[in-house]
Design a protein around this motif. Structure first.
Motif, PDB file in Angstrom:
ATOM      1  N   UNK A 413      -1.162  -9.263 -45.032  1.00 29.99           N
ATOM      2  CA  UNK A 413      -0.956  -8.788 -46.412  1.00 29.99           C
ATOM      3  C   UNK A 413      -0.574  -9.936 -47.338  1.00 29.99           C
ATOM      4  N   UNK A 414       0.236 -10.869 -46.843  1.00 30.19           N
ATOM      5  CA  UNK A 414       0.627 -11.996 -47.701  1.00 30.19           C
ATOM      6  C   UNK A 414      -0.571 -12.893 -48.012  1.00 30.19           C
ATOM      7  N   UNK A 415      -1.521 -12.964 -47.096  1.00 30.92           N
ATOM      8  CA  UNK A 415      -2.714 -13.788 -47.342  1.00 30.92           C
ATOM      9  C   UNK A 415      -3.786 -13.035 -48.117  1.00 30.92           C
ATOM     10  N   UNK A 416      -3.658 -11.707 -48.178  1.00 34.70           N
ATOM     11  CA  UNK A 416      -4.618 -10.893 -48.920  1.00 34.70           C
ATOM     12  C   UNK A 416      -3.870 -10.124 -50.004  1.00 34.70           C
ATOM     13  N   UNK A 417      -3.614 -10.737 -51.134  1.00 37.47           N
ATOM     14  CA  UNK A 417      -2.813 -10.070 -52.180  1.00 37.47           C
ATOM     15  C   UNK A 417      -3.453  -8.789 -52.704  1.00 37.47           C
ATOM     16  N   UNK A 418      -4.761  -8.615 -52.459  1.00 38.96           N
ATOM     17  CA  UNK A 418      -5.447  -7.418 -52.941  1.00 38.96           C
ATOM     18  C   UNK A 418      -5.380  -6.267 -51.929  1.00 38.96           C
ATOM     19  N   UNK A 419      -4.707  -6.477 -50.780  1.00 40.31           N
ATOM     20  CA  UNK A 419      -4.701  -5.487 -49.699  1.00 40.31           C
ATOM     21  C   UNK A 419      -3.410  -4.677 -49.669  1.00 40.31           C
ATOM     22  N   UNK A 420      -3.515  -3.471 -49.110  1.00 47.35           N
ATOM     23  CA  UNK A 420      -2.353  -2.639 -48.819  1.00 47.35           C
ATOM     24  C   UNK A 420      -2.461  -2.176 -47.362  1.00 47.35           C
ATOM     25  N   UNK A 421      -1.319  -1.820 -46.780  1.00 50.04           N
ATOM     26  CA  UNK A 421      -1.290  -1.261 -45.425  1.00 50.04           C
ATOM     27  C   UNK A 421      -0.971   0.223 -45.530  1.00 50.04           C
ATOM     28  N   UNK A 422      -1.880   1.040 -45.018  1.00 52.24           N
ATOM     29  CA  UNK A 422      -1.755   2.499 -45.051  1.00 52.24           C
ATOM     30  C   UNK A 422      -1.375   2.954 -43.644  1.00 52.24           C
ATOM     31  N   UNK A 423      -0.117   3.300 -43.458  1.00 47.32           N
ATOM     32  CA  UNK A 423       0.426   3.553 -42.126  1.00 47.32           C
ATOM     33  C   UNK A 423       0.798   5.024 -41.940  1.00 47.32           C
ATOM     34  N   UNK A 424       0.281   5.628 -40.873  1.00 45.36           N
ATOM     35  CA  UNK A 424       0.656   7.000 -40.534  1.00 45.36           C
ATOM     36  C   UNK A 424       2.095   7.032 -40.039  1.00 45.36           C
ATOM     37  N   UNK A 425       2.886   7.942 -40.587  1.00 43.23           N
ATOM     38  CA  UNK A 425       4.290   8.093 -40.196  1.00 43.23           C
ATOM     39  C   UNK A 425       4.621   9.578 -40.178  1.00 43.23           C
ATOM     40  N   UNK A 426       5.342  10.002 -39.143  1.00 40.74           N
ATOM     41  CA  UNK A 426       5.657  11.424 -39.001  1.00 40.74           C
ATOM     42  C   UNK A 426       7.110  11.765 -39.284  1.00 40.74           C
ATOM     43  N   UNK A 427       8.013  10.789 -39.222  1.00 35.87           N
ATOM     44  CA  UNK A 427       9.437  11.117 -39.359  1.00 35.87           C
ATOM     45  C   UNK A 427      10.114  10.209 -40.386  1.00 35.87           C
ATOM     46  N   UNK A 428      11.122  10.724 -41.084  1.00 35.06           N
ATOM     47  CA  UNK A 428      11.858   9.892 -42.051  1.00 35.06           C
ATOM     48  C   UNK A 428      12.510   8.654 -41.430  1.00 35.06           C
ATOM     49  N   UNK A 429      13.113   8.720 -40.220  1.00 35.43           N
ATOM     50  CA  UNK A 429      13.709   7.489 -39.665  1.00 35.43           C
ATOM     51  C   UNK A 429      12.671   6.388 -39.438  1.00 35.43           C
ATOM     52  N   UNK A 430      11.485   6.759 -38.959  1.00 35.21           N
ATOM     53  CA  UNK A 430      10.438   5.755 -38.754  1.00 35.21           C
ATOM     54  C   UNK A 430      10.015   5.158 -40.091  1.00 35.21           C
ATOM     55  N   UNK A 431       9.884   5.988 -41.108  1.00 38.61           N
ATOM     56  CA  UNK A 431       9.508   5.477 -42.424  1.00 38.61           C
ATOM     57  C   UNK A 431      10.560   4.511 -42.960  1.00 38.61           C
ATOM     58  N   UNK A 432      11.833   4.865 -42.824  1.00 34.37           N
ATOM     59  CA  UNK A 432      12.895   3.980 -43.313  1.00 34.37           C
ATOM     60  C   UNK A 432      12.850   2.621 -42.607  1.00 34.37           C
ATOM     61  N   UNK A 433      12.672   2.650 -41.302  1.00 34.34           N
ATOM     62  CA  UNK A 433      12.657   1.390 -40.557  1.00 34.34           C
ATOM     63  C   UNK A 433      11.438   0.540 -40.898  1.00 34.34           C
ATOM     64  N   UNK A 434      10.288   1.165 -41.072  1.00 34.70           N
ATOM     65  CA  UNK A 434       9.090   0.408 -41.440  1.00 34.70           C
ATOM     66  C   UNK A 434       9.210  -0.166 -42.850  1.00 34.70           C
ATOM     67  N   UNK A 435       9.754   0.600 -43.757  1.00 36.46           N
ATOM     68  CA  UNK A 435       9.924   0.086 -45.130  1.00 36.46           C
ATOM     69  C   UNK A 435      10.904  -1.090 -45.145  1.00 36.46           C
ATOM     70  N   UNK A 436      11.948  -1.010 -44.347  1.00 39.22           N
ATOM     71  CA  UNK A 436      12.902  -2.108 -44.283  1.00 39.22           C
ATOM     72  C   UNK A 436      12.257  -3.344 -43.655  1.00 39.22           C
ATOM     73  N   UNK A 437      11.434  -3.145 -42.643  1.00 40.06           N
ATOM     74  CA  UNK A 437      10.734  -4.271 -42.022  1.00 40.06           C
ATOM     75  C   UNK A 437       9.799  -4.936 -43.038  1.00 40.06           C
ATOM     76  N   UNK A 438       9.040  -4.109 -43.780  1.00 44.79           N
ATOM     77  CA  UNK A 438       8.130  -4.646 -44.794  1.00 44.79           C
ATOM     78  C   UNK A 438       8.902  -5.392 -45.876  1.00 44.79           C
ATOM     79  N   UNK A 439      10.078  -4.871 -46.261  1.00 44.71           N
ATOM     80  CA  UNK A 439      10.891  -5.549 -47.275  1.00 44.71           C
ATOM     81  C   UNK A 439      11.326  -6.929 -46.786  1.00 44.71           C
ATOM     82  N   UNK A 440      11.781  -7.000 -45.534  1.00 42.58           N
ATOM     83  CA  UNK A 440      12.224  -8.290 -44.999  1.00 42.58           C
ATOM     84  C   UNK A 440      11.080  -9.293 -44.914  1.00 42.58           C
TER      85      UNK A 440
END
Length: 572
Positions: A413-440
């Motif tokens: 994603x950092x090398x492709x500024x025009x790209x997004x990652x579309x990730x399947x997520x089923x639970x709020x805890x998984x979403x929170x952890x993935x968002x925090x990982x992406x932020x870091x």
């Protein structure tokens, strides 16, 4: 019965239990309680053994009797612990009540914390489950690693995962019964086979049909049985339904043996008439199920579950059919002498030495559904996707993700500024952890969550992606097939194991082997190259669009004939 006889009988039962001979131990404890109904410890042990043998109803009866009639028993905390696990296996809400009561009565009861943790995990309470596993660990538990590993992976909490894997897949460690479904996560075929053989060793050789047994099939139909717990709307049946329907009924008599829940829905209603006989097994004990299969004189039994959670491997271990084959649900060896063969192909299983079973190679091991939903046009705006972005998607379950692959995707994603990652997520805890990982990793605003949707809508929305990113070391199976059906190229990194090679097999079957890579560097380079080369990407998508009608991957009738030919060869 004299006091000496009574003590000897109890001792014999305990010794059989200690040796792992649960059938003998259960029989001895049963004799003991008939003569000595007022001994709660014997009822407790009998209940625990019945539960392990799959007789959950009788186990519950034994244990609840202690609560009702022997309330002064000094080990009531253990009784509540057993009931917690029995109810958790059945998805019953009482599991948490009994688990919490077990640790209230004895806060230092390691087994109570473990059972409560597993029940919380199955009930969809991952954070409470992790806390309970940590309580067990603080008490010195050496049995918490598998459950903690599973629940942390399910919510993308990767802290400490490497250490848990080191412990779980140490060849010197004997896997616990409830860890058996984790063997497929080992990263090498050597580790998988070692783990599987240790799991299989728990089952004593009490065979109805000896190894190498055969049955004459000349002049009659071959009796083929499908054994599993997922005969409803599941990923396995989304692949398998057409194969079952397409069996040649002049050559095969086809039976279903369903030990899972009777969940009504379109797939259940489709499957029931597709079999010559559909056997609802419910909560029947393993021994009774094995005897039923044997009485029906099934020639070939296809086990759809292997060591998946909720399995009934104890049935297969009795060898109720002369030929038993692992198929579709468990992408690894069982390491079991009671499993004769496994359906595979030269890509997912090229090396016989890593399998205890005989390898039955098809062109591509995976079946597909000829009645699969045709993808319909949708708009990116319906799913929160930018119209002008390169959409990289990962629709695999979050437990297949790990820090290494997620970090690689963030690099892309950092090398492709025009790209997004579309990730399947089923639970709020998984979403929170993935968002925090992406932020870091500096890409917080580039992660778009794909929530659960009905299956047909999932196929429709998948068409909106540009490239599907496969996971590693456990890659996409049904998910990769769905993406290819939707016309989306899948980029994968092939590993050494069956589970890490499935997408490579599928790509070969649709004529796109070049999308399989052998390293992280190749994987990253290919995703970036495809994203930047629009003509090439569009050409690949056109090829996949035509593959829905022309490739061997989506030719169910051809696949079924090939499978049947192998089965006929095996029994002949």
């Amino acid at each position: 019965m004299s006091n000496i006889g009574r003590e000897d009988l109890f001792r014999a039962a305990a010794e059989a239990q200690g040796k792992g001979d649960l059938i003998a131990a259960g029989s001895l404890y049963s004799r003991f309680v008939k003569a000595n109904p007022g001994v709660p410890e014997a009822w407790e042990q009998l209940g625990a053994i019945l539960a392990e043998l799959g007789n959950l109803g009788e186990a519950e009866h034994c244990l609840r009797g202690i609560l009702q009639f022997m309330g002064g028993y000094s080990a009531l905390h253990r009784v509540h612990g057993h009931l917690c696990w029995i109810y958790a296996l059945q998805g019953r809400s009482e599991a948490l009540t009994h688990g919490r009561e077990a640790v209230r009565l004895n806060p230092r009861f390691e087994g109570g914390w473990l059972n409560l943790a597993n029940a919380l995990s199955l009930a969809g309470e991952p954070q409470e489950a992790i806390a309970a596993f940590k309580e067990a660990a603080a008490l010195g538990s050496m049995r918490h690693h598998g459950g903690l590993y599973s629940v942390k992976r399910s919510i993308c909490d990767w802290e400490g995962i490497d250490e848990l894997e080191r412990v779980l897949f140490d060849p010197a460690r004997k896997p616990l019964a409830h860890d058996s479904d984790l063997g497929v996560m080992a990263k090498t075929p050597e580790a998988q086979r070692s783990f599987a053989e240790a799991c299989a060793a728990r089952f004593p050789p009490r065979y109805i049909h000896p190894i190498g047994a055969s049955r004459r099939v000349e002049g009659r139909r071959i009796k083929l049985g499908y054994f599993g717990g997922e005969f409803h709307d599941t990923s396995i049946m989304a692949l398998l339904a057409s194969t079952i329907e397409n069996h040649d009924r002049e050559r095969f008599e086809v039976h279903a043996f369903s030990f899972g829940p009777d969940i009504d829905g379109p797939m259940r209603r489709r499957l029931k008439p597709a079999f010559d006989e559909f056997h609802e097994l419910g909560a029947a004990i393993n021994e009774a199920i094995a005897r039923k299969i044997a009485a029906l004189e099934i020639d070939v039994l296809l086990d759809l579950n292997g060591y998946l959670k909720g399995n009934r491997t104890g049935v297969i271990a009795r060898r109720p059919a002369p030929i038993q084959i692992g198929y579709l649900g468990w992408p690894a060896t069982t390491g079991a002498p009671f499993m004769d063969a496994i359906i595979a192909d030269p890509i997912v299983a090229p090396e016989p030495r890593w399998f205890s079973e005989k390898l039955i190679h098809l062109d591509c091991y995976m079946p597909t559904d000829e009645r699969k939903h045709e993808p319909s046009p949708r708009k990116r705006s319906e799913f929160g996707l930018p119209n002008d972005a390169v959409v990289l998607c990962s629709m695999n379950n979050t437990w297949k993700l790990d820090a290494e692959m997620m970090a690689l995707w963030c690099e892309i994603l950092r090398e492709l500024p025009e790209a997004v990652l579309w990730q399947a997520v089923r639970t709020p805890p998984a979403e929170r952890n993935l968002r925090e990982f992406a932020r870091r990793h500096g890409v917080a605003d580039r992660l778009i969550i794909a929530p659960p949707v009905p299956y047909d809508e999932h196929i429709d929305r998948s068409r909106l992606a540009d490239i599907a990113l496969d996971t590693h070391p456990y890659g996409g199976h049904t998910t990769s097939c769905d993406m290819l059906w939707a016309g989306i190229p899948v980029v994968t990194r092939r590993g050494e194991t069956f589970a890490s090679s499935v997408a490579t097999s599928l790509l070969h079957a649709v004529g796109l082997p070049e999308l399989s890579t052998s390293s992280l560097a190749e994987y990253k380079a290919l995703v970036i190259a495809l994203s930047r080369d629009k003509p090439r990407l569009h050409a690949v998508k056109r090829q996949l669009s035509s593959a829905r009608r022309s490739s061997k991957l989506f030719d169910s009738k051809r696949y079924t004939k090939a499978l049947e030919a192998k089965l006929i060869e095996l029994v002949s």
